[in-house]
Design an enzyme around this catalytic site. Sequence first.
Site, PDB file in Angstrom:
ATOM      1  N   PHE A  11       6.678  -3.171   6.169  1.00 35.37           N
ATOM      2  CA  PHE A  11       7.893  -3.840   5.711  1.00 35.37           C
ATOM      3  C   PHE A  11       9.056  -2.869   5.503  1.00 35.37           C
ATOM      4  CE2 PHE A  11      10.027  -5.560   1.737  1.00 35.37           C
ATOM      5  CZ  PHE A  11      10.932  -6.325   2.446  1.00 35.37           C
ATOM      6  N   SER A  88      -0.900  -0.390  -0.579  1.00 40.13           N
ATOM      7  CA  SER A  88       0.112  -0.753  -1.575  1.00 40.13           C
ATOM      8  C   SER A  88      -0.239  -1.996  -2.377  1.00 40.13           C
ATOM      9  CB  SER A  88       1.463  -0.956  -0.876  1.00 40.13           C
ATOM     10  OG  SER A  88       1.361  -1.978   0.088  1.00 40.13           O
ATOM     11  N   TYR A 147      -3.493   1.678  -7.781  1.00 38.99           N
ATOM     12  CA  TYR A 147      -2.320   1.946  -6.943  1.00 38.99           C
ATOM     13  C   TYR A 147      -1.258   2.694  -7.750  1.00 38.99           C
ATOM     14  CZ  TYR A 147       2.164   1.208  -4.710  1.00 38.99           C
ATOM     15  OH  TYR A 147       3.419   1.409  -4.185  1.00 38.99           O
ATOM     16  N   LYS A 183       3.429  -9.107   5.434  1.00 36.75           N
ATOM     17  CA  LYS A 183       2.585  -8.569   4.366  1.00 36.75           C
ATOM     18  C   LYS A 183       1.486  -9.566   4.009  1.00 36.75           C
ATOM     19  CE  LYS A 183       5.134  -7.309   0.906  1.00 36.75           C
ATOM     20  NZ  LYS A 183       5.998  -6.772  -0.126  1.00 36.75           N
TER      21      LYS A 183
END
Length: 184
Positions: A11, A88, A147, A183
Site C-alpha cells: 500500500f 504489519s 508488531y 490489504k
Amino acid sequence: MKIAITGGAGFIGSGLALELQKDHEILIIDKMSSNELLDNGNLECFGHFKNLLDFDGELYVGDIRDEKTLQKIKNFKPDVIFHKAAISDTTVYNQNKILTTNLNTFKDFIELSIDINAKLIYASSASVYGNQPSPQKVGVEDPKNPYAFSKLMMDKIARKYYDKAHLVGLRYFNVYGKGEFYKN
C-alpha cells in the site's frame, strides 16, 4: 537518483514508487501476495500486482530475509533505500515470525546502507505508543503487540547507528488511500 523500495508492491510502498519514478530510477523489492496465511488467518504479504500497473521501474520478487534479495539491492547501488517491507498486521501474536521478519532483517538493512553509502528511510509505527495519552512523546512508548514491539526495537537499533549511518524512521499513524483494498 537510484532508489530501492522494499515492500514496494504494498500500500505505502507502491504509492511511493509511482510518485518517485517520475524523476528517479526505482527498484521495487516485494515478496508479493500469495496464499500464505499468518496464525490469525490473514494474508502474510499484501504486495499486489494491481498496485503496480503504472510502474515502469524494475520489480524483484524476493523475501527481505533472503541473502539474494540483499545482494540484488547491493548490486543496484541505490542512493536511498525506503524500507517498507514488514509483517504489519497488529493482530499477529507469533512473536518469532514478527521479530525474525521485521527486527532481524532491519540490522541487515542498516549494515547494507552503510556498506553502499545509501540513506535508509524505514517505516516505524505510532503503534509503539500503545495507549499513551496524546500528545505522544518519543521515549514514552508502551507497545501492546509484537508488531509494535518490533518497530520500537527497530527504533532502538537505529539510535545505536546514529553516528555511523544516515537513518530516518517514520512513525506512521493511520494511513489510508488508493490501493488499500489489496490489504484484504
